[in-house]
Design a protein around this motif. Structure first.
Motif, PDB file in Angstrom:
ATOM      1  N   ILE A  29       0.815  -1.217   0.000  1.00 50.51           N
ATOM      2  CA  ILE A  29       0.000   0.000   0.000  1.00 50.51           C
ATOM      3  C   ILE A  29       0.853   1.274   0.000  1.00 50.51           C
ATOM      4  O   ILE A  29       0.617   2.177  -0.812  1.00 50.51           O
ATOM      5  CB  ILE A  29      -1.000  -0.022   1.171  1.00 50.51           C
ATOM      6  CG1 ILE A  29      -2.074  -1.082   0.907  1.00 50.51           C
ATOM      7  CG2 ILE A  29      -1.641   1.340   1.383  1.00 50.51           C
ATOM      8  CD1 ILE A  29      -3.138  -1.191   1.972  1.00 50.51           C
ATOM      9  N   PRO A  30       1.867   1.408   0.870  1.00 47.32           N
ATOM     10  CA  PRO A  30       2.735   2.600   0.757  1.00 47.32           C
ATOM     11  C   PRO A  30       3.452   2.689  -0.575  1.00 47.32           C
ATOM     12  O   PRO A  30       3.624   3.784  -1.123  1.00 47.32           O
ATOM     13  CB  PRO A  30       3.725   2.413   1.922  1.00 47.32           C
ATOM     14  CG  PRO A  30       3.006   1.562   2.909  1.00 47.32           C
ATOM     15  CD  PRO A  30       2.198   0.626   2.079  1.00 47.32           C
ATOM     16  N   LEU A  31       3.877   1.524  -1.117  1.00 46.85           N
ATOM     17  CA  LEU A  31       4.527   1.544  -2.432  1.00 46.85           C
ATOM     18  C   LEU A  31       3.567   2.022  -3.515  1.00 46.85           C
ATOM     19  O   LEU A  31       3.959   2.746  -4.444  1.00 46.85           O
ATOM     20  CB  LEU A  31       5.050   0.148  -2.776  1.00 46.85           C
ATOM     21  CG  LEU A  31       6.275  -0.326  -1.998  1.00 46.85           C
ATOM     22  CD1 LEU A  31       6.646  -1.744  -2.421  1.00 46.85           C
ATOM     23  CD2 LEU A  31       7.461   0.615  -2.217  1.00 46.85           C
ATOM     24  N   LEU A 212       1.319  12.129   3.741  1.00 43.31           N
ATOM     25  CA  LEU A 212       0.726  12.060   5.076  1.00 43.31           C
ATOM     26  C   LEU A 212      -0.308  10.943   5.167  1.00 43.31           C
ATOM     27  O   LEU A 212      -0.348  10.191   6.151  1.00 43.31           O
ATOM     28  CB  LEU A 212       0.093  13.410   5.432  1.00 43.31           C
ATOM     29  CG  LEU A 212       1.066  14.575   5.633  1.00 43.31           C
ATOM     30  CD1 LEU A 212       0.302  15.872   5.879  1.00 43.31           C
ATOM     31  CD2 LEU A 212       2.007  14.291   6.799  1.00 43.31           C
ATOM     32  N   VAL A 213      -1.150  10.830   4.129  1.00 39.62           N
ATOM     33  CA  VAL A 213      -2.155   9.763   4.107  1.00 39.62           C
ATOM     34  C   VAL A 213      -1.476   8.395   4.078  1.00 39.62           C
ATOM     35  O   VAL A 213      -1.887   7.458   4.782  1.00 39.62           O
ATOM     36  CB  VAL A 213      -3.093   9.932   2.899  1.00 39.62           C
ATOM     37  CG1 VAL A 213      -3.991   8.710   2.737  1.00 39.62           C
ATOM     38  CG2 VAL A 213      -3.956  11.178   3.067  1.00 39.62           C
ATOM     39  N   GLY A 214      -0.417   8.284   3.268  1.00 35.88           N
ATOM     40  CA  GLY A 214       0.314   7.018   3.198  1.00 35.88           C
ATOM     41  C   GLY A 214       0.939   6.644   4.531  1.00 35.88           C
ATOM     42  O   GLY A 214       0.892   5.480   4.946  1.00 35.88           O
ATOM     43  N   ALA A 219       0.777   3.375   9.254  1.00 30.36           N
ATOM     44  CA  ALA A 219       0.784   3.259  10.716  1.00 30.36           C
ATOM     45  C   ALA A 219      -0.410   2.446  11.210  1.00 30.36           C
ATOM     46  O   ALA A 219      -0.267   1.572  12.074  1.00 30.36           O
ATOM     47  CB  ALA A 219       0.778   4.655  11.344  1.00 30.36           C
ATOM     48  N   ILE A 220      -1.593   2.735  10.644  1.00 29.89           N
ATOM     49  CA  ILE A 220      -2.788   1.998  11.067  1.00 29.89           C
ATOM     50  C   ILE A 220      -2.677   0.520  10.699  1.00 29.89           C
ATOM     51  O   ILE A 220      -2.963  -0.372  11.514  1.00 29.89           O
ATOM     52  CB  ILE A 220      -4.053   2.613  10.430  1.00 29.89           C
ATOM     53  CG1 ILE A 220      -4.289   4.028  10.988  1.00 29.89           C
ATOM     54  CG2 ILE A 220      -5.266   1.738  10.675  1.00 29.89           C
ATOM     55  CD1 ILE A 220      -5.416   4.772  10.319  1.00 29.89           C
ATOM     56  N   LEU A 224      -2.610  -2.657  13.195  1.00 26.91           N
ATOM     57  CA  LEU A 224      -3.575  -3.747  13.091  1.00 26.91           C
ATOM     58  C   LEU A 224      -2.894  -5.091  12.860  1.00 26.91           C
ATOM     59  O   LEU A 224      -3.277  -6.124  13.442  1.00 26.91           O
ATOM     60  CB  LEU A 224      -4.569  -3.459  11.964  1.00 26.91           C
ATOM     61  CG  LEU A 224      -5.519  -2.271  12.181  1.00 26.91           C
ATOM     62  CD1 LEU A 224      -6.372  -2.035  10.947  1.00 26.91           C
ATOM     63  CD2 LEU A 224      -6.401  -2.497  13.406  1.00 26.91           C
ATOM     64  N   ILE A 225      -1.869  -5.080  11.995  1.00 24.82           N
ATOM     65  CA  ILE A 225      -1.161  -6.328  11.723  1.00 24.82           C
ATOM     66  C   ILE A 225      -0.393  -6.783  12.964  1.00 24.82           C
ATOM     67  O   ILE A 225      -0.383  -7.971  13.316  1.00 24.82           O
ATOM     68  CB  ILE A 225      -0.216  -6.145  10.518  1.00 24.82           C
ATOM     69  CG1 ILE A 225      -1.039  -5.987   9.231  1.00 24.82           C
ATOM     70  CG2 ILE A 225       0.744  -7.313  10.382  1.00 24.82           C
ATOM     71  CD1 ILE A 225      -0.229  -5.625   8.017  1.00 24.82           C
TER      72      ILE A 225
END
Length: 298
Positions: A29-31, A212-214, A219-220, A224-225
């Motif tokens: 997701i960050p990538l 910032l969203v990434g 972080a979330i 969770l993981i």
């Protein structure tokens, strides 16, 4: 046992995923967001490249437009005044005027037309303005040819009358049109510069927001993981300690279809098998003891 059963039922989408897949999501997701930022940057760079190309074209038009006005002023109007005032000879004046005409026809005008043709001539207003400039260019050449004939004739009275009455009128239209085009090019250059600045600012803001969203999503997801893996491992560890302390009723009871859930289920099965085996052994010992007591009593 009811609490353990409830814990087994409370399984989320992360709990049902293999551990490797959870980590993969955390990385991908960050990538993906970085990929979007990169694609936006490439798009902005290509757009700015086109803007810079247009800006360079307008700057060149401003330069050649000013040059055309200066050449008309210095090498035509002022030259004829100098000849009329006899500060320049007729021969020298004719030579300079023909050289200016050659430069005007072979260099300045073709360059201006080429640059203007690269502009947005699809626009009706721009095309009409360019056509009017071409008409004034043709009219200026007619004026230059007339000036050459006057210099060749070396008639001072006719030259003076032409300079006083007709010269400015014949060249004013060309100068006005070129000056107007120069102002338009300056205005468009400012507009292009402002547009490029605004696009760069918007890209920077969008990139910062996506970063910032990434970071927030990463972080979330990370939390969770971590919680999903740590919770299952913690449950397994606490159950092992409870059984080691003598609580044979303790079970892991992990829900989901992940490796950790399978490990918990295998552990629970192993404990059940171990308890069943122990019960069987105890029953056999009990039966053996009863047989011994019966034999002794007999």
């Amino acid at each position: 046992m009811s609490d353990l059963a409830n814990n087994k039922q409370r399984t989320g989408w992360l709990t049902n995923m293999p551990v490797a897949q959870r980590i993969f999501i955390l990385v991908v997701i960050p990538l993906f967001l970085l990929l979007l930022i990169g694609m936006g940057s490439v798009y902005a760079l290509k757009k700015n490249e086109a803007v810079l190309k247009d800006l360079s074209n307008h700057i060149a038009l401003i330069d050649i437009g000013n040059q055309l006005v200066r050449e008309t002023q210095d090498k035509h109007i002022l030259l004829l005044h100098e000849v009329a005032l006899e500060t320049t000879s007729w021969e020298e004046g004719l030579k300079e005027l023909k050289a200016a005409e050659k430069d005007f026809v072979e260099v300045s005008m073709p360059r201006y037309k080429a640059l203007k043709s690269a502009d947005n001539l699809d626009d009706e207003k721009t095309r009409k303005a360019f056509n009017r400039v071409q008409e004034e260019m043709d009219q200026l050449l007619v004026s230059v040819k007339r000036s050459e004939r006057l210099l060749e004739g070396q008639d001072k009275n006719q030259l003076v009358l032409y300079v006083q009455n007709d010269l400015l009128k014949e060249t004013q239209g060309f100068r006005d049109k070129i000056n107007f085009q120069v102002k338009e090019d300056i205005s468009q250059s400012y507009a292009l510069s402002d547009s490029a600045t605004e696009d760069a600012r918007n890209l920077l803001i969008a990139a910062l927001i996506m970063i910032l969203v990434g970071m927030l999503i990463a972080a979330i997801l990370g939390y969770l993981i971590y919680r999903s893996i740590g919770g299952q491992l913690g449950r397994l560890n606490s159950t092992i300690r409870e059984i080691a302390a003598g609580d044979l009723n303790a079970r892991v009871e992990l829900g989901g279809r992940s490796e950790l859930a399978e490990l918990g289920q295998a552990f629970d099965g192993m404990v059940e098998d171990r308890i069943a085996t122990q019960r069987k052994i105890n029953a056999e010992h009990q039966q053996l003891n009863e047989s011994v007591f019966t034999s002794l009593e007999a």
